[in-house]
Design a protein around this motif. Structure first.
Motif, PDB file in Angstrom:
ATOM      1  N   UNK A 295      -3.147   2.654  -1.504  1.00  0.00           N
ATOM      2  CA  UNK A 295      -3.083   1.411  -0.743  1.00  0.00           C
ATOM      3  C   UNK A 295      -2.259   1.601   0.511  1.00  0.00           C
ATOM      4  N   UNK A 296      -2.739   1.026   1.602  1.00  0.00           N
ATOM      5  CA  UNK A 296      -1.983   1.018   2.843  1.00  0.00           C
ATOM      6  C   UNK A 296      -1.556  -0.410   3.163  1.00  0.00           C
ATOM      7  N   UNK A 297      -0.357  -0.549   3.721  1.00  0.00           N
ATOM      8  CA  UNK A 297       0.194  -1.857   4.077  1.00  0.00           C
ATOM      9  C   UNK A 297       0.397  -1.894   5.587  1.00  0.00           C
ATOM     10  N   UNK A 298      -0.373  -2.744   6.256  1.00  0.00           N
ATOM     11  CA  UNK A 298      -0.431  -2.743   7.710  1.00  0.00           C
ATOM     12  C   UNK A 298       0.929  -2.961   8.368  1.00  0.00           C
ATOM     13  N   UNK A 299       1.783  -3.768   7.768  1.00  0.00           N
ATOM     14  CA  UNK A 299       3.082  -4.043   8.378  1.00  0.00           C
ATOM     15  C   UNK A 299       4.198  -3.157   7.881  1.00  0.00           C
ATOM     16  N   UNK A 300       3.885  -2.175   7.049  1.00  0.00           N
ATOM     17  CA  UNK A 300       4.917  -1.369   6.409  1.00  0.00           C
ATOM     18  C   UNK A 300       5.492  -0.276   7.278  1.00  0.00           C
ATOM     19  N   UNK A 301       6.827  -0.281   7.437  1.00  0.00           N
ATOM     20  CA  UNK A 301       7.551   0.825   8.063  1.00  0.00           C
ATOM     21  C   UNK A 301       8.106   1.718   6.946  1.00  0.00           C
ATOM     22  N   UNK A 302       8.872   2.728   7.318  1.00  0.00           N
ATOM     23  CA  UNK A 302       9.336   3.679   6.304  1.00  0.00           C
ATOM     24  C   UNK A 302      10.215   3.020   5.252  1.00  0.00           C
ATOM     25  N   UNK A 303      11.073   2.095   5.691  1.00  0.00           N
ATOM     26  CA  UNK A 303      12.036   1.527   4.756  1.00  0.00           C
ATOM     27  C   UNK A 303      11.731   0.106   4.299  1.00  0.00           C
ATOM     28  N   UNK A 304      10.619  -0.454   4.738  1.00  0.00           N
ATOM     29  CA  UNK A 304      10.336  -1.832   4.315  1.00  0.00           C
ATOM     30  C   UNK A 304       8.949  -2.006   3.695  1.00  0.00           C
ATOM     31  N   UNK A 305       8.279  -0.909   3.400  1.00  0.00           N
ATOM     32  CA  UNK A 305       6.972  -1.018   2.749  1.00  0.00           C
ATOM     33  C   UNK A 305       7.086  -1.739   1.417  1.00  0.00           C
ATOM     34  N   UNK A 306       8.196  -1.531   0.733  1.00  0.00           N
ATOM     35  CA  UNK A 306       8.372  -2.107  -0.602  1.00  0.00           C
ATOM     36  C   UNK A 306       8.557  -3.627  -0.591  1.00  0.00           C
ATOM     37  N   UNK A 307       8.694  -4.220   0.587  1.00  0.00           N
ATOM     38  CA  UNK A 307       8.812  -5.679   0.639  1.00  0.00           C
ATOM     39  C   UNK A 307       7.574  -6.307   1.273  1.00  0.00           C
TER      40      UNK A 307
END
Length: 325
Positions: A295-307
């Motif tokens: 799964x890819x998360x369009x707004x995810x950066x390295x340290x905030x993908x988990x939120x």
């Protein structure tokens, strides 16, 4: 009046200076890369200020584990209980007169490997989701700063679970973020019979390939990186029956998304199934036994993908799928 140095002398001096600086730089990179890759003191206070689970309303065991080379790891063990004093806790049925330990032996166990900065205490909010929402046992550890030592540390944690009187028969799921994903892949490649599944977030194919992006100035010297963490060569060693969940932040500024996409392609070939590799949330690819996901998360950066929205739903769905045969 003193004479000016000749052009030839100046050129020789410049070349000698550049060569000296380059040699020094190479030496510092080769011998000092552990401090660049594993900055244990960043953010400031990480070595002295370590949050504990009770700060987040969680009961836990402060667990010291001694490695085979005599180093003591500081770990947190969160074992499940029949009832948790949290209004958001998932309800799980249990037998009358069942002890907390007996109940814990019926639940999955998550072994967490964090990224290269901070300490395990900084990841307690993530452990809380596994513990409260999914009712998993959780083992967290803070490991040392070199590949050889980290492998020993990870093996020590897994061996502890394998010998625990109540947790030894629970399915063990490895959860790794960033370099922790590489640790999880390496551990699974060497202990496939002890591990039920992998959850990997924003990890890389190997460290030398990552250097030009993470440390652009050192890109030309990436060949000096001896901390390989070559996940691309380790995934094929993991049995095709082992489910893998890969979670990638599209805007990751440290690990380019192409690393996760390539790892997914390798995992797909390991499963013996061709994958489109698009990884869209709207187009969930399946491989092997149908439990693996990318799964890819369009707004995810390295340290905030988990939120990112949908992240923990995907994790929970994956965990649920593991209990289905």
């Amino acid at each position: 009046m003193p004479s000016l140095p000749s052009l030839e002398s100046f050129a020789k001096g410049t070349v000698a200076t550049v060569a000296g600086v380059a040699t020094l730089g190479c030496g510092l990179l080769y011998y000092g890369q552990n401090y660049l890759i594993y900055p244990s003191a960043f953010p400031p206070g990480s070595r002295t200020e370590v949050p504990v689970p009770t700060d987040f309303g969680l009961e836990y065991q402060d667990l010291p584990l001694v490695t085979e080379d005599g180093f003591t790891l500081r770990c947190y063990l969160l074992m499940q209980r029949t009832e948790i004093s949290n209004s958001h806790a998932a309800r799980v049925d249990y037998a009358d007169q069942q002890t907390h330990e007996e109940f814990a032996s019926t639940r999955p166990t998550v072994l967490m490997f964090h990224g290269n900065v901070g300490n395990h205490g900084h990841r307690i909010p993530l452990a809380k989701v596994f513990y409260v929402k999914m009712r998993c046992n959780v083992l967290m550890l803070s490991y040392r700063g070199c590949a050889f030592c980290i492998r020993i540390d990870a093996q020590t944690a897994l061996d502890y679970l394998a010998s625990h009187p109540y947790l030894k028969n629970t399915p063990v799921i490895l959860y790794g973020q960033s370099i922790g994903g590489a640790v999880a892949i390496d551990l699974a490649s060497r202990n496939s019979s002890k591990i039920a599944a992998l959850i990997l977030e924003n990890t890389f194919t190997n460290l030398p390939r990552l250097v030009p992006k993470a440390l652009p100035l050192l890109g030309p010297l990436s060949f000096l990186c001896h901390q390989k963490w070559d996940s691309a060569s380790k995934i094929p060693l993991i049995p095709r029956s082992m489910p893998i969940l890969m979670l990638s932040g599209v805007r990751d500024e440290v690990v380019p998304r192409e690393h996760m996409q390539e790892l997914w392609q390798i995992a797909s070939r390991r499963q013996g199934t061709k994958s489109s590799g698009t990884g869209n949330k709207s187009d969930i690819s399946e491989v092997g036994n149908g439990k693996s996901r990318f799964l890819e998360f369009e707004g995810g950066h390295h340290n905030d993908t988990c939120v990112q929205q949908g992240y923990w739903t995907a994790v929970a769905d994956f965990m649920t799928s593991l209990s289905r045969h």
